[in-house]
Design a protein around this motif. Structure first.
Motif, PDB file in Angstrom:
ATOM      1  N   GLY A  95      38.720  27.056  87.076  1.00  0.00           N
ATOM      2  CA  GLY A  95      38.291  28.163  86.338  1.00  0.00           C
ATOM      3  C   GLY A  95      37.372  29.254  87.499  1.00  0.00           C
ATOM      4  N   ILE A  96      36.494  28.463  88.323  1.00  0.00           N
ATOM      5  CA  ILE A  96      35.808  29.557  89.097  1.00  0.00           C
ATOM      6  C   ILE A  96      36.879  30.192  90.151  1.00  0.00           C
ATOM      7  CG2 ILE A  96      34.302  29.398  91.246  1.00  0.00           C
ATOM      8  CD1 ILE A  96      32.665  27.136  89.547  1.00  0.00           C
ATOM      9  N   ARG A  97      37.805  29.288  90.681  1.00  0.00           N
ATOM     10  CA  ARG A  97      38.808  29.967  91.679  1.00  0.00           C
ATOM     11  C   ARG A  97      39.490  31.099  91.119  1.00  0.00           C
ATOM     12  NH1 ARG A  97      40.098  27.396  96.117  1.00  0.00           N
ATOM     13  NH2 ARG A  97      39.604  25.268  95.413  1.00  0.00           N
ATOM     14  N   LYS A  98      40.183  30.959  89.959  1.00  0.00           N
ATOM     15  CA  LYS A  98      40.823  32.009  89.356  1.00  0.00           C
ATOM     16  C   LYS A  98      40.309  33.268  89.048  1.00  0.00           C
ATOM     17  CE  LYS A  98      44.213  28.769  86.874  1.00  0.00           C
ATOM     18  NZ  LYS A  98      44.865  28.495  85.689  1.00  0.00           N
ATOM     19  N   GLU A  99      39.049  33.071  88.445  1.00  0.00           N
ATOM     20  CA  GLU A  99      38.154  34.281  87.878  1.00  0.00           C
ATOM     21  C   GLU A  99      37.558  34.764  89.380  1.00  0.00           C
ATOM     22  OE1 GLU A  99      36.573  37.352  85.863  1.00  0.00           O
ATOM     23  OE2 GLU A  99      38.005  35.583  85.197  1.00  0.00           O
ATOM     24  N   ALA A 100      37.409  34.014  90.368  1.00  0.00           N
ATOM     25  CA  ALA A 100      36.877  34.604  91.687  1.00  0.00           C
ATOM     26  C   ALA A 100      38.076  35.558  92.327  1.00  0.00           C
ATOM     27  CB  ALA A 100      36.340  33.587  92.592  1.00  0.00           C
ATOM     28  N   ALA A 101      39.140  34.997  92.096  1.00  0.00           N
ATOM     29  CA  ALA A 101      40.375  35.717  92.673  1.00  0.00           C
ATOM     30  C   ALA A 101      40.576  37.200  91.929  1.00  0.00           C
ATOM     31  CB  ALA A 101      41.603  34.854  92.464  1.00  0.00           C
ATOM     32  N   LYS A 102      40.455  36.941  90.772  1.00  0.00           N
ATOM     33  CA  LYS A 102      40.552  38.380  90.008  1.00  0.00           C
ATOM     34  C   LYS A 102      39.342  39.286  90.375  1.00  0.00           C
ATOM     35  CE  LYS A 102      42.154  36.183  85.498  1.00  0.00           C
ATOM     36  NZ  LYS A 102      41.729  35.760  84.074  1.00  0.00           N
ATOM     37  N   PRO A 157      22.464  35.444  95.219  1.00  0.00           N
ATOM     38  CA  PRO A 157      22.383  35.242  94.000  1.00  0.00           C
ATOM     39  C   PRO A 157      23.147  33.808  93.545  1.00  0.00           C
ATOM     40  CG  PRO A 157      23.225  37.410  94.319  1.00  0.00           C
ATOM     41  CD  PRO A 157      22.868  36.631  95.545  1.00  0.00           C
ATOM     42  N   CYS A 158      22.466  33.045  92.304  1.00  0.00           N
ATOM     43  CA  CYS A 158      23.014  31.907  92.231  1.00  0.00           C
ATOM     44  C   CYS A 158      23.165  31.598  90.444  1.00  0.00           C
ATOM     45  CB  CYS A 158      22.478  30.685  93.012  1.00  0.00           C
ATOM     46  SG  CYS A 158      20.623  30.599  92.571  1.00  0.00           S
ATOM     47  N   ILE A 159      24.149  30.648  90.201  1.00  0.00           N
ATOM     48  CA  ILE A 159      24.124  30.357  88.685  1.00  0.00           C
ATOM     49  C   ILE A 159      24.054  28.976  88.606  1.00  0.00           C
ATOM     50  CG2 ILE A 159      25.734  30.567  86.764  1.00  0.00           C
ATOM     51  CD1 ILE A 159      24.433  33.169  87.385  1.00  0.00           C
ATOM     52  N   GLY A 310      33.998  27.461  84.000  1.00  0.00           N
ATOM     53  CA  GLY A 310      34.128  28.015  85.178  1.00  0.00           C
ATOM     54  C   GLY A 310      34.232  29.664  85.320  1.00  0.00           C
ATOM     55  N   GLU A 311      35.069  30.137  84.588  1.00  0.00           N
ATOM     56  CA  GLU A 311      35.360  31.659  84.420  1.00  0.00           C
ATOM     57  C   GLU A 311      33.905  32.401  84.024  1.00  0.00           C
ATOM     58  OE1 GLU A 311      38.605  31.676  81.581  1.00  0.00           O
ATOM     59  OE2 GLU A 311      40.127  31.363  83.220  1.00  0.00           O
ATOM     60  N   LYS A 312      33.310  31.587  82.984  1.00  0.00           N
ATOM     61  CA  LYS A 312      32.215  32.449  82.669  1.00  0.00           C
ATOM     62  C   LYS A 312      30.955  32.510  83.521  1.00  0.00           C
ATOM     63  CE  LYS A 312      32.824  33.491  78.236  1.00  0.00           C
ATOM     64  NZ  LYS A 312      32.559  34.781  77.664  1.00  0.00           N
ATOM     65  N   SER A 313      30.745  31.186  84.380  1.00  0.00           N
ATOM     66  CA  SER A 313      30.019  31.206  85.570  1.00  0.00           C
ATOM     67  C   SER A 313      30.120  32.290  86.491  1.00  0.00           C
ATOM     68  CB  SER A 313      29.910  29.722  86.189  1.00  0.00           C
ATOM     69  OG  SER A 313      31.163  29.545  86.896  1.00  0.00           O
ATOM     70  N   VAL A 314      31.418  32.601  86.734  1.00  0.00           N
ATOM     71  CA  VAL A 314      31.862  33.783  87.786  1.00  0.00           C
ATOM     72  C   VAL A 314      31.397  35.022  87.315  1.00  0.00           C
ATOM     73  CG1 VAL A 314      33.657  34.949  89.037  1.00  0.00           C
ATOM     74  CG2 VAL A 314      33.678  32.506  88.915  1.00  0.00           C
ATOM     75  N   SER A 315      31.693  35.342  85.939  1.00  0.00           N
ATOM     76  CA  SER A 315      31.254  36.463  85.335  1.00  0.00           C
ATOM     77  C   SER A 315      30.067  36.620  85.409  1.00  0.00           C
ATOM     78  CB  SER A 315      31.758  36.397  83.757  1.00  0.00           C
ATOM     79  OG  SER A 315      33.197  36.458  83.785  1.00  0.00           O
ATOM     80  N   LEU A 316      28.975  35.572  85.102  1.00  0.00           N
ATOM     81  CA  LEU A 316      27.580  35.848  85.037  1.00  0.00           C
ATOM     82  C   LEU A 316      26.984  36.033  86.503  1.00  0.00           C
ATOM     83  CD1 LEU A 316      25.160  35.779  83.048  1.00  0.00           C
ATOM     84  CD2 LEU A 316      24.989  33.293  83.558  1.00  0.00           C
ATOM     85  N   LEU A 317      27.596  35.392  87.403  1.00  0.00           N
ATOM     86  CA  LEU A 317      27.349  35.508  88.803  1.00  0.00           C
ATOM     87  C   LEU A 317      27.526  36.841  89.190  1.00  0.00           C
ATOM     88  CD1 LEU A 317      26.131  34.248  91.442  1.00  0.00           C
ATOM     89  CD2 LEU A 317      28.786  33.484  92.028  1.00  0.00           C
ATOM     90  N   LYS A 322      25.580  42.224  91.100  1.00  0.00           N
ATOM     91  CA  LYS A 322      25.310  43.608  91.074  1.00  0.00           C
ATOM     92  C   LYS A 322      24.064  44.228  90.680  1.00  0.00           C
ATOM     93  CE  LYS A 322      30.389  43.961  89.962  1.00  0.00           C
ATOM     94  NZ  LYS A 322      31.294  44.305  88.933  1.00  0.00           N
ATOM     95  N   GLU A 323      23.315  43.035  90.356  1.00  0.00           N
ATOM     96  CA  GLU A 323      21.650  43.457  90.098  1.00  0.00           C
ATOM     97  C   GLU A 323      21.757  43.803  88.543  1.00  0.00           C
ATOM     98  OE1 GLU A 323      19.463  45.273  92.936  1.00  0.00           O
ATOM     99  OE2 GLU A 323      19.543  43.407  94.308  1.00  0.00           O
ATOM    100  N   GLN A 324      22.804  43.651  87.791  1.00  0.00           N
ATOM    101  CA  GLN A 324      22.806  44.018  86.454  1.00  0.00           C
ATOM    102  C   GLN A 324      22.149  42.887  85.709  1.00  0.00           C
ATOM    103  OE1 GLN A 324      27.070  44.234  85.503  1.00  0.00           O
ATOM    104  NE2 GLN A 324      27.344  46.251  86.631  1.00  0.00           N
ATOM    105  N   ALA A 325      21.559  43.319  84.534  1.00  0.00           N
ATOM    106  CA  ALA A 325      20.589  42.366  83.729  1.00  0.00           C
ATOM    107  C   ALA A 325      21.492  41.740  82.996  1.00  0.00           C
ATOM    108  CB  ALA A 325      19.664  43.065  82.889  1.00  0.00           C
ATOM    109  N   PRO A 326      21.665  40.180  83.045  1.00  0.00           N
ATOM    110  CA  PRO A 326      22.828  39.610  81.927  1.00  0.00           C
ATOM    111  C   PRO A 326      22.564  39.728  80.516  1.00  0.00           C
ATOM    112  CG  PRO A 326      21.248  37.999  83.027  1.00  0.00           C
ATOM    113  CD  PRO A 326      20.883  39.635  83.558  1.00  0.00           C
TER     114      PRO A 326
END
Length: 348
Positions: A95-102, A157-159, A310-317, A322-326
């Motif tokens: 899931g991380i790999r797929k979302e990271a690629a996007k 930045p880390c999640i 995995g996808e959600k972790s990339v989105s939050l990261l 981007k220094e946006q408040a989650p």
């Protein structure tokens, strides 16, 4: 890396200060000091001046690698994890790999051979050496260990995934307590009162939260587990745990097992002892990996969507990068029970 610094106002001194020391001198959090080091615009000018003075006075010099990370992008994310061969973790990585690629990023993975702070820091250092732009950490670390990681001061930045929920660090996790509660309640509803537990490695947060869900639900029904034994998340340990329970003479009619892979060993051990599932003993797993429906019998289990995790972790990261408040500092994903043929009402 700590170096010596010289100013026109002070003699040369040993720069042994850490990011935490600077925070204490400036009267701010270590996260604020890290933002100043990264030249983040989200720091008030008055605070920035105070922190920069504390840096100069204490002799702190930001890690050179962290400075490089601040200046340029590698378009690579890092994933620190325990055993990647485990089904759930492999799905999280997918899931991380797929979302990271996007998002235009590649993924680099560093695994831990042991579950301790040294192994975790070594895995992190390996990824920092590749100048990753962000980290996703899945190590079942404790609150104390997570504080030590965050206080390193040289992190991008880390999640964090599935760790101590009492921490304020950004994290994504499944509702482990709720899922375990569903499994226990299912057996109670079937009339089972003699329930044994086979949990995962006892030094992991996931095992702790699943056991918490089981025990809370049993207690609410006025029950206690017949016995609790810990495995190592794999089929072999599930097999051995079941043999140990049977050899010790524990009287139970149902088993709550912390993951589906251990259930594979559980079912083999019961079959070898000519114990029928679910006629004699009911078995409930956790994960619902794609092979669970092909077990003999098909496994009743708790489903969690590890690809989504995995996808959600990339989105939050990405929000943090981007220094946006989650929208949420801690994202909790749902779990649900999948009932198949490994559970049945207790024999009257």
């Amino acid at each position: 890396m700590i170096n010596k610094i010289t100013t026109s106002m002070k003699p040369m001194k040993q720069a042994s200060a850490t990011l935490k020391d600077v925070a204490k001198v400036a009267g701010v959090s270590h996260q604020t000091v890290a933002r100043v080091v990264r030249k983040s615009p989200k720091v008030a000018e008055k605070t920035r001046i105070k922190v920069e003075k504390a840096i100069a006075d204490s002799g702190y010099l930001p890690n050179r690698m962290a400075q490089q990370l601040a200046r340029r992008k590698s378009l690579t994310l890092g994933f620190v994890s325990i055993d990647i061969s485990l089904h759930a973790i492999s799905k999280i990585a997918e899931g991380i790999r797929k979302e990271a690629a996007k998002q235009g990023f590649t993924l680099s993975i560093s695994t831990m051979n042991e579950l301790n702070p040294d192994a975790c820091n070594q895995a992190i250092d390996e990824l920092l050496g590749q100048q990753v732009d962000g980290l996703i950490i899945n190590t079942s670390v404790t609150h104390t260990m997570i504080k030590q990681i965050l206080e390193r001061g040289n992190l991008p930045p880390c999640i964090f995934i599935d760790f101590d929920k009492t921490s304020e660090a950004l994290q994504v996790s499944h509702d482990q307590v709720g899922g375990a509660s569903l499994a226990a309640q299912h057996l109670i509803d079937l009339g089972h009162t003699k329930i044994a537990l086979i949990n995962g490695a006892e030094d992991t947060c996931v095992a702790h939260w699943r056991e918490t869900g089981w025990l809370n639900t049993l207690e609410n029904a006025g029950l206690k587990p017949v016995h609790t034994i810990h495995g190592k998340w794999n089929a072999r340990s599930g097999y051995q745990a079941t043999i140990d329970l049977l050899d010790a003479g524990h009287d139970f009619t149902a088993l709550l097992v912390a993951n589906d892979e251990m259930c594979l060993g559980v079912l083999r051990a019961l079959n070898e002892r000519h114990i029928k599932v679910p006629e004699d003993i009911s078995v409930v797993g956790f994960d619902n990996h794609e092979d669970s429906e092909f077990y003999n019998p098909p496994l009743t289990t708790v489903a969690q969507d590890c690809l989504e995790l995995g996808e959600k972790s990339v989105s939050l990261l990405m929000q943090q990068m981007k220094e946006q408040a989650p929208e949420q500092a801690q994202v909790l994903l749902p779990t649900h029970l999948v009932q198949r043929q490994s559970t049945a009402p207790v024999k009257s």
